[in-house]
Design a protein around this motif. Structure first.
Motif, mmCIF file in Angstrom:
data_model
loop_
_atom_site.group_PDB
_atom_site.id
_atom_site.type_symbol
_atom_site.label_atom_id
_atom_site.label_comp_id
_atom_site.label_asym_id
_atom_site.label_seq_id
_atom_site.Cartn_x
_atom_site.Cartn_y
_atom_site.Cartn_z
ATOM 1 N N LEU A 91 0.859 -1.177 0.000
ATOM 2 C CA LEU A 91 0.000 0.000 0.000
ATOM 3 C C LEU A 91 0.902 1.235 0.000
ATOM 4 N N ILE A 92 0.519 2.249 -0.763
ATOM 5 C CA ILE A 92 1.263 3.503 -0.807
ATOM 6 C C ILE A 92 0.379 4.623 -0.289
ATOM 7 N N VAL A 93 0.935 5.473 0.596
ATOM 8 C CA VAL A 93 0.182 6.630 1.086
ATOM 9 C C VAL A 93 1.018 7.895 0.874
ATOM 10 N N PHE A 94 0.351 8.933 0.418
ATOM 11 C CA PHE A 94 0.965 10.254 0.289
ATOM 12 C C PHE A 94 0.259 11.176 1.260
ATOM 13 N N SER A 95 1.026 11.816 2.150
ATOM 14 C CA SER A 95 0.397 12.573 3.232
ATOM 15 C C SER A 95 0.385 14.076 3.004
ATOM 16 N N GLY A 96 0.310 14.492 1.732
ATOM 17 C CA GLY A 96 -0.018 15.879 1.440
ATOM 18 C C GLY A 96 1.126 16.778 1.039
ATOM 19 N N ASP A 97 0.749 17.937 0.468
ATOM 20 C CA ASP A 97 1.654 18.980 -0.045
ATOM 21 C C ASP A 97 2.423 18.494 -1.280
ATOM 22 N N LEU A 98 1.687 18.326 -2.354
ATOM 23 C CA LEU A 98 2.265 17.863 -3.618
ATOM 24 C C LEU A 98 3.052 18.968 -4.311
ATOM 25 N N ILE A 99 2.432 20.135 -4.476
ATOM 26 C CA ILE A 99 3.023 21.256 -5.213
ATOM 27 C C ILE A 99 3.188 22.428 -4.259
ATOM 28 N N ASP A 100 4.320 23.094 -4.331
ATOM 29 C CA ASP A 100 4.589 24.178 -3.383
ATOM 30 C C ASP A 100 3.659 25.368 -3.605
ATOM 31 N N TYR A 128 -5.111 15.544 1.855
ATOM 32 C CA TYR A 128 -4.794 16.956 1.580
ATOM 33 C C TYR A 128 -3.812 17.514 2.600
ATOM 34 N N GLY A 129 -2.855 18.318 2.098
ATOM 35 C CA GLY A 129 -2.031 19.169 2.939
ATOM 36 C C GLY A 129 -2.456 20.610 2.745
ATOM 37 N N ASN A 130 -1.870 21.515 3.517
ATOM 38 C CA ASN A 130 -2.274 22.917 3.413
ATOM 39 C C ASN A 130 -1.915 23.508 2.051
ATOM 40 N N HIS A 201 -2.409 15.170 7.453
ATOM 41 C CA HIS A 201 -1.193 15.907 7.115
ATOM 42 C C HIS A 201 -0.472 16.441 8.344
ATOM 43 N N GLU A 202 -1.194 17.120 9.213
ATOM 44 C CA GLU A 202 -0.563 17.769 10.359
ATOM 45 C C GLU A 202 -0.484 16.824 11.557
ATOM 46 N N PRO A 203 0.717 16.633 12.121
ATOM 47 C CA PRO A 203 0.867 15.658 13.211
ATOM 48 C C PRO A 203 0.186 16.044 14.514
ATOM 49 N N ASP A 204 0.019 17.340 14.777
ATOM 50 C CA ASP A 204 -0.588 17.734 16.046
ATOM 51 C C ASP A 204 -2.077 17.418 16.112
ATOM 52 N N ALA A 205 -2.620 16.854 15.033
ATOM 53 C CA ALA A 205 -3.974 16.298 15.094
ATOM 54 C C ALA A 205 -4.055 15.217 16.164
ATOM 55 N N ALA A 206 -2.908 14.665 16.536
ATOM 56 C CA ALA A 206 -2.872 13.607 17.552
ATOM 57 C C ALA A 206 -3.436 14.065 18.886
ATOM 58 N N LEU A 207 -3.367 15.366 19.170
ATOM 59 C CA LEU A 207 -3.877 15.872 20.448
ATOM 60 C C LEU A 207 -5.358 15.573 20.616
ATOM 61 N N VAL A 214 -7.744 5.123 17.618
ATOM 62 C CA VAL A 214 -6.747 5.135 16.541
ATOM 63 C C VAL A 214 -5.493 4.433 17.063
ATOM 64 N N ASN A 215 -4.962 3.504 16.291
ATOM 65 C CA ASN A 215 -3.763 2.780 16.712
ATOM 66 C C ASN A 215 -2.481 3.374 16.139
ATOM 67 N N LEU A 216 -2.548 3.875 14.904
ATOM 68 C CA LEU A 216 -1.364 4.431 14.254
ATOM 69 C C LEU A 216 -1.765 5.676 13.470
ATOM 70 N N GLN A 217 -1.125 6.799 13.738
ATOM 71 C CA GLN A 217 -1.325 8.015 12.959
ATOM 72 C C GLN A 217 -0.083 8.263 12.111
ATOM 73 N N ILE A 218 -0.299 8.510 10.816
ATOM 74 C CA ILE A 218 0.785 8.773 9.869
ATOM 75 C C ILE A 218 0.627 10.199 9.352
ATOM 76 N N SER A 219 1.662 11.025 9.529
ATOM 77 C CA SER A 219 1.592 12.444 9.167
ATOM 78 C C SER A 219 2.886 12.906 8.508
ATOM 79 N N GLY A 220 2.859 14.158 8.043
ATOM 80 C CA GLY A 220 4.037 14.809 7.461
ATOM 81 C C GLY A 220 4.085 16.247 7.942
ATOM 82 N N HIS A 221 4.116 17.202 6.986
ATOM 83 C CA HIS A 221 3.898 18.623 7.242
ATOM 84 C C HIS A 221 5.109 19.386 7.773
ATOM 85 N N THR A 222 5.867 18.818 8.695
ATOM 86 C CA THR A 222 6.886 19.591 9.408
ATOM 87 C C THR A 222 8.221 19.667 8.688
ATOM 88 N N HIS A 223 8.504 18.724 7.809
ATOM 89 C CA HIS A 223 9.832 18.582 7.174
ATOM 90 C C HIS A 223 10.913 18.348 8.227
#
Length: 285
Positions: A91-100, A128-130, A201-207, A214-223
């Motif tokens: 399985l492949i997942v893309f967690s957002g922000d494709l084009i700057d 979706y990312g921002n 996309h945003e990891p602080d959604a974990a709050l 939810v057992n596993l959250q997968i995020s990006g956003h911060t670089h």
């Protein structure tokens, strides 16, 4: 919890120090031309009693935050795509922000052709990312990803089912900054008896997500902060990426993983924050 005002002050102070680092010993050249191309692959074993035996050794490959631009081109994206395919993902997942900058970017067909080369037997999913919403890019992102064979999730819940009947749940939230995430409407539907993965996309959604099954959250956003200093960490972290900045966290029993992404934004620099592709290998107990 750290005092936000004090943290912002320290970040500003250390930002000045960073300029000195880049100016000495060729630091700027390294951060501009070398590290942004040092793609790392991170293997994360995920063992949990709710993972069905059918999903044992199931491989989920995540890539994130490509930020396609003059600094990260489709040609460079093709190198990432080859790497992802070599990892033999289920399985492949893309967690957002494709084009700057979606409102300025024009090489849409090249992007579709590149992303279409990605292959996984159980599908390709994206959230979706921002930056995907920004610049009037919401419909553009949906169209590009769908044309490349991705299923774009936005406050959705999907059951992934194998031939043997094994099931895990894949939930998604819309982007926190420019979208409309529906925590209750999506996450309250998760079963406590099924292993569940949240793509957001945003990891602080974990709050908030930690209050649901939810057992596993997968995020990006911060670089990973994109530029870090030794002993201090990221100089600048974006909104909703200030608490969980990179790597693995345990948040109230929920595993959170924050991928450092591929491309760059604002400045085409990476320092002590190499680009990353993540492989999650599920393991049944």
């Amino acid at each position: 919890m750290k005092n936000p005002s004090r943290r912002r002050f320290l970040k500003g102070l250390f930002s000045l120090s960073a300029a000195g680092i880049f100016a000495s010993a060729g630091g700027f050249g390294y951060a501009r031309y070398l590290e942004p191309r040092m793609l790392e692959t991170t293997l994360i074993p995920i063992k949990h009693p709710l993972i069905p035996k059918g999903f044992d050794q199931f491989r989920i490959v995540q890539f994130s935050d490509t930020h396609l631009s003059e600094y990260f081109t489709v040609r460079e994206l093709l190198d990432v795509i080859r790497k992802v395919n070599e990892l033999q993902p289920d399985l492949i997942v893309f967690s957002g922000d494709l084009i700057d900058k979606p409102h300025q970017y024009r090489d849409h067909e090249d992007v579709v052709q590149a992303l279409a080369k990605l292959s996984a037997p159980y599908g390709k999913f994206a959230v979706y990312g921002n930056h995907d919403h920004g610049g009037y890019g919401t419909k553009v992102y949906q169209s590009l990803m769908a044309s490349a064979g991705f299923r774009v999730l936005r406050n959705d819940l999907v059951n992934l089912e194998l031939i043997d009947g094994s099931v895990i749940e894949l939930a998604s939230l819309d982007d926190l900054m420019l979208g409309r995430p529906n925590y209750e409407g999506v996450l309250s539907r998760l079963s406590k008896d099924a292993f569940s993965i949240l793509l957001v996309h945003e990891p602080d959604a974990a709050l908030a997500a930690k209050d649901y099954p939810v057992n596993l959250q997968i995020s990006g956003h911060t670089h990973g902060g994109q530029v870090q200093l030794p002993l201090f960490g990221p100089l600048i972290t974006p909104p909703y990426g200030e608490i969980y900045t990179e790597g693995m966290y345990d948040v109230g029993g929920m595993t959170v993983y924050v991928n450092r992404g591929i491309g760059t934004t604002r400045l085409p620099l990476r320092f002590l924050s190499k680009p990353e592709v993540t492989v999650f290998k599920l393991e049944a107990e």
